[in-house]
Design a protein around this motif. Structure first.
Motif, PDB file in Angstrom:
ATOM      1  N   ARG A 138       0.844  -1.199   0.000  1.00 47.91           N
ATOM      2  CA  ARG A 138       0.000   0.000   0.000  1.00 47.91           C
ATOM      3  C   ARG A 138       0.877   1.246   0.000  1.00 47.91           C
ATOM      4  O   ARG A 138       1.455   1.607   1.017  1.00 47.91           O
ATOM      5  N   PRO A 139       0.959   1.903  -1.169  1.00 52.51           N
ATOM      6  CA  PRO A 139       1.807   3.101  -1.271  1.00 52.51           C
ATOM      7  C   PRO A 139       1.146   4.318  -0.632  1.00 52.51           C
ATOM      8  O   PRO A 139      -0.049   4.318  -0.353  1.00 52.51           O
ATOM      9  N   LEU A 140       1.953   5.328  -0.431  1.00 52.20           N
ATOM     10  CA  LEU A 140       1.451   6.606   0.073  1.00 52.20           C
ATOM     11  C   LEU A 140       1.040   7.490  -1.098  1.00 52.20           C
ATOM     12  O   LEU A 140       1.522   7.296  -2.221  1.00 52.20           O
ATOM     13  N   PRO A 141       0.156   8.467  -0.859  1.00 49.41           N
ATOM     14  CA  PRO A 141      -0.173   9.407  -1.935  1.00 49.41           C
ATOM     15  C   PRO A 141       1.094  10.028  -2.512  1.00 49.41           C
ATOM     16  O   PRO A 141       2.022  10.379  -1.781  1.00 49.41           O
ATOM     17  N   PRO A 157      -5.224  -4.803 -10.514  1.00 44.27           N
ATOM     18  CA  PRO A 157      -4.722  -3.422 -10.615  1.00 44.27           C
ATOM     19  C   PRO A 157      -4.617  -2.793  -9.227  1.00 44.27           C
ATOM     20  O   PRO A 157      -5.401  -3.110  -8.328  1.00 44.27           O
ATOM     21  N   GLU A 158      -3.668  -1.898  -9.089  1.00 41.82           N
ATOM     22  CA  GLU A 158      -3.451  -1.288  -7.777  1.00 41.82           C
ATOM     23  C   GLU A 158      -4.637  -0.435  -7.352  1.00 41.82           C
ATOM     24  O   GLU A 158      -5.349   0.108  -8.188  1.00 41.82           O
ATOM     25  N   VAL A 159      -4.830  -0.345  -6.044  1.00 46.06           N
ATOM     26  CA  VAL A 159      -5.800   0.576  -5.468  1.00 46.06           C
ATOM     27  C   VAL A 159      -5.037   1.877  -5.239  1.00 46.06           C
ATOM     28  O   VAL A 159      -4.004   1.876  -4.573  1.00 46.06           O
ATOM     29  N   PRO A 160      -5.490   2.975  -5.826  1.00 47.57           N
ATOM     30  CA  PRO A 160      -4.738   4.215  -5.677  1.00 47.57           C
ATOM     31  C   PRO A 160      -4.678   4.649  -4.208  1.00 47.57           C
ATOM     32  O   PRO A 160      -5.622   4.426  -3.451  1.00 47.57           O
ATOM     33  N   PHE A 165      -4.365   1.662   5.919  1.00 46.98           N
ATOM     34  CA  PHE A 165      -5.206   0.592   5.395  1.00 46.98           C
ATOM     35  C   PHE A 165      -5.960   1.102   4.187  1.00 46.98           C
ATOM     36  O   PHE A 165      -6.085   2.298   3.982  1.00 46.98           O
ATOM     37  N   GLY A 166      -6.418   0.179   3.364  1.00 44.40           N
ATOM     38  CA  GLY A 166      -7.076   0.552   2.126  1.00 44.40           C
ATOM     39  C   GLY A 166      -8.591   0.504   2.225  1.00 44.40           C
ATOM     40  O   GLY A 166      -9.146  -0.248   3.017  1.00 44.40           O
ATOM     41  N   THR A 167      -9.231   1.340   1.426  1.00 47.66           N
ATOM     42  CA  THR A 167     -10.691   1.380   1.355  1.00 47.66           C
ATOM     43  C   THR A 167     -11.097   1.718  -0.077  1.00 47.66           C
ATOM     44  O   THR A 167     -10.252   1.890  -0.950  1.00 47.66           O
TER      45      THR A 167
END
Length: 151
Positions: free
Chosen positions: A31-34, A67-70, A97-99
């Protein structure tokens, strides 16, 4: 959140404890950072894996499963953030965490992640939601609806 997160969440390999494993699969969540470039992160991982594969004379297939979750970030000065902070009495903060939030944001919506759950017990055996968290959340949602829809 100062760094991207990586979780090695799924490992499969071998078929019997007394045989050398002929194949192993490791699935991980990155999970990358913005502002981070996912392809650069993937290239860095490939760069670390290739020498290991060569040293041990094995083949490593490395490919995304989907595909990645932005990464998601809502500006701290956004009206929605300020209203939620005022109504909850808590400051907004970054989490790892991702949403689905980035997809809503891509539609042009101010977006926050807000709810009664506790990430400390989420996505694991025995996950639960304390009953005492439900009514305050219902009140908060009513206040948000009142602010945005009835004012």
């Amino acid at each position: 959140v100062p760094t991207p997160t990586m979780n090695f969440g799924c490992i499969h390999g071998g078929d019997n404890p007394n045989r050398i494993c002929g194949q192993c699969a490791l699935e991980f969540d990155l999970r990358p950072l913005p502002g981070m470039d996912v392809e650069q992160l993937r290239a860095a991982i490939r760069g670390k894996l290739q020498p290991v594969a060569e040293r041990h004379e094995v083949r490593i297939d490395y490919a995304p499963l989907f595909p990645e979750v932005p990464p998601f970030e809502q500006a701290a000065d956004a009206e929605l953030v300020q209203v939620a902070e005022r109504l909850t009495g808590h400051r907004a903060e970054a989490v790892a965490f991702g949403t689905e939030a980035p997809y809503l944001q891509q539609l042009g919506c101010q977006t926050i992640v807000l709810g009664p759950g506790d990430i400390a017990c989420a996505h694991q055996p025995g996950e639960y939601l304390e009953m005492s968290r439900i009514e305050p959340t219902v009140r908060l949602l009513r206040d948000l609806i009142r602010h945005y829809c009835l004012s």
